[in-house]
Design a protein around this motif. Structure first.
Motif, PDB file in Angstrom:
ATOM      1  N   GLN A  50       0.833  -1.207   0.000  1.00 58.65           N
ATOM      2  CA  GLN A  50       0.000   0.000   0.000  1.00 58.65           C
ATOM      3  C   GLN A  50       0.869   1.259   0.000  1.00 58.65           C
ATOM      4  OE1 GLN A  50      -3.403  -0.012  -0.452  1.00 58.65           O
ATOM      5  NE2 GLN A  50      -3.013   2.146  -0.813  1.00 58.65           N
ATOM      6  N   PHE A  51       1.927   1.249   0.805  1.00 56.83           N
ATOM      7  CA  PHE A  51       2.843   2.386   0.840  1.00 56.83           C
ATOM      8  C   PHE A  51       3.466   2.608  -0.538  1.00 56.83           C
ATOM      9  CE2 PHE A  51       7.077   4.156   1.098  1.00 56.83           C
ATOM     10  CZ  PHE A  51       6.893   5.275   1.895  1.00 56.83           C
ATOM     11  N   LEU A  56       4.018   5.490  -5.646  1.00 57.03           N
ATOM     12  CA  LEU A  56       4.019   5.470  -7.107  1.00 57.03           C
ATOM     13  C   LEU A  56       2.989   6.448  -7.669  1.00 57.03           C
ATOM     14  CD1 LEU A  56       5.018   4.172  -9.777  1.00 57.03           C
ATOM     15  CD2 LEU A  56       3.216   2.460  -9.484  1.00 57.03           C
ATOM     16  N   GLU A  57       1.802   6.433  -7.115  1.00 58.46           N
ATOM     17  CA  GLU A  57       0.720   7.278  -7.622  1.00 58.46           C
ATOM     18  C   GLU A  57       0.925   8.767  -7.350  1.00 58.46           C
ATOM     19  OE1 GLU A  57      -2.739   5.468  -5.864  1.00 58.46           O
ATOM     20  OE2 GLU A  57      -2.783   3.871  -7.374  1.00 58.46           O
ATOM     21  N   HIS A  58       1.583   9.093  -6.233  1.00 56.59           N
ATOM     22  CA  HIS A  58       1.699  10.499  -5.850  1.00 56.59           C
ATOM     23  C   HIS A  58       3.082  11.099  -6.081  1.00 56.59           C
ATOM     24  CE1 HIS A  58      -1.865   9.102  -3.591  1.00 56.59           C
ATOM     25  NE2 HIS A  58      -2.319  10.275  -3.979  1.00 56.59           N
ATOM     26  N   GLN A  59       4.130  10.252  -6.047  1.00 47.75           N
ATOM     27  CA  GLN A  59       5.486  10.779  -6.184  1.00 47.75           C
ATOM     28  C   GLN A  59       6.279  10.092  -7.292  1.00 47.75           C
ATOM     29  OE1 GLN A  59       7.299  10.488  -2.301  1.00 47.75           O
ATOM     30  NE2 GLN A  59       5.585  11.487  -1.314  1.00 47.75           N
ATOM     31  N   GLY A  60       5.718   9.062  -7.875  1.00 47.16           N
ATOM     32  CA  GLY A  60       6.416   8.340  -8.934  1.00 47.16           C
ATOM     33  C   GLY A  60       7.378   7.299  -8.397  1.00 47.16           C
ATOM     34  N   GLU A  61       8.177   6.750  -9.302  1.00 43.79           N
ATOM     35  CA  GLU A  61       9.115   5.684  -8.946  1.00 43.79           C
ATOM     36  C   GLU A  61      10.371   6.186  -8.243  1.00 43.79           C
ATOM     37  OE1 GLU A  61       9.910   2.596 -12.075  1.00 43.79           O
ATOM     38  OE2 GLU A  61       8.813   4.066 -13.283  1.00 43.79           O
ATOM     39  N   GLU A  66      14.030   3.964  -1.251  1.00 47.64           N
ATOM     40  CA  GLU A  66      14.615   4.697  -0.122  1.00 47.64           C
ATOM     41  C   GLU A  66      13.539   5.165   0.854  1.00 47.64           C
ATOM     42  OE1 GLU A  66      17.509   4.407  -3.304  1.00 47.64           O
ATOM     43  OE2 GLU A  66      15.399   4.992  -3.299  1.00 47.64           O
ATOM     44  N   HIS A  67      12.435   5.671   0.329  1.00 49.81           N
ATOM     45  CA  HIS A  67      11.355   6.128   1.210  1.00 49.81           C
ATOM     46  C   HIS A  67      10.710   4.956   1.949  1.00 49.81           C
ATOM     47  CE1 HIS A  67      10.881  10.022  -1.339  1.00 49.81           C
ATOM     48  NE2 HIS A  67      11.885  10.094  -0.503  1.00 49.81           N
ATOM     49  N   ALA A  68      10.524   3.847   1.270  1.00 45.05           N
ATOM     50  CA  ALA A  68       9.957   2.663   1.933  1.00 45.05           C
ATOM     51  C   ALA A  68      10.924   2.143   2.992  1.00 45.05           C
ATOM     52  CB  ALA A  68       9.652   1.581   0.900  1.00 45.05           C
ATOM     53  N   GLN A  69      12.191   2.104   2.651  1.00 46.85           N
ATOM     54  CA  GLN A  69      13.210   1.604   3.585  1.00 46.85           C
ATOM     55  C   GLN A  69      13.261   2.487   4.836  1.00 46.85           C
ATOM     56  OE1 GLN A  69      16.789   3.002   3.866  1.00 46.85           O
ATOM     57  NE2 GLN A  69      17.101   1.489   5.470  1.00 46.85           N
TER      58      GLN A  69
END
Length: 176
Positions: A50-51, A56-61, A66-69
């Motif tokens: 979900q994160f 992906l939908e709001h900030q792209g690839e 790094e953000h998930a980590q």
């Protein structure tokens, strides 16, 4: 639909032209989240997926790993696994052509036109996507070319396609 007689070859990009690139990426994210949950037990696969989907939908690839980590605290060492999955994931679901592309391919075939894919990006990742696209009745008729490989080899893609299909460059129509 009528197609100009002088156009003999129709060239398509793969991502977001033939099929939604998002469909590929979300499956890669699902597989990665499943791997992380299995290996580390946390975060829960559904939460990580979900994160990643929201990112992906709001900030792209860009910087997604790094953000998930940072958000979930898993080890940076998994970045290699994340990148490898983009290139060689075995997807659980087929990738489907956009409806309008399916219709267009059918019309082009009926008009006796050539259809090919000229895709840019990592050739190994693009090839992996090609393997999972449900090409339907067009599978045997569509040739796939990798722009980055041609350019790296000093080959002009337009000239290459003209030679490949034995047509003048003016007989080639790019569809994007």
């Amino acid at each position: 639909m009528m197609f100009p007689e002088e156009k003999k070859v129709y060239v398509f990009e793969l991502d977001d032209v033939v099929f939604p690139k998002k469909d590929y990426l979300l499956q890669v994210y699902y597989l990665f989240a499943n791997f992380i949950e299995f290996t580390e037990t946390v975060p829960a696969q559904a939460d990580l997926v979900q994160f990643m989907k929201n990112h992906l939908e709001h900030q792209g690839e860009n910087l997604l790993f790094e953000h998930a980590q940072q958000t979930f605290g898993f080890d940076q060492k998994y970045k290699e696994n994340f990148e490898r999955l983009h290139v060689n994931a075995i997807l659980p679901l087929r990738l489907h052509l956009f409806d309008h592309i399916d219709t267009l391919f059918r019309q082009l075939k009926a008009a006796d036109k050539h259809v090919c894919i000229l895709t840019k990006g990592n050739p190994l990742e693009q090839l992996n996507k090609v393997k999972f696209v449900d090409w339907g009745e067009y599978g045997d008729d569509i040739k796939v070319y990798f722009k980055d490989e041609l350019v790296f080899g000093g080959i002009d893609p337009l000239e290459f396609l003209a030679n490949e299909f034995t047509v003048d460059t003016t007989a080639i129509q790019f569809v994007d």
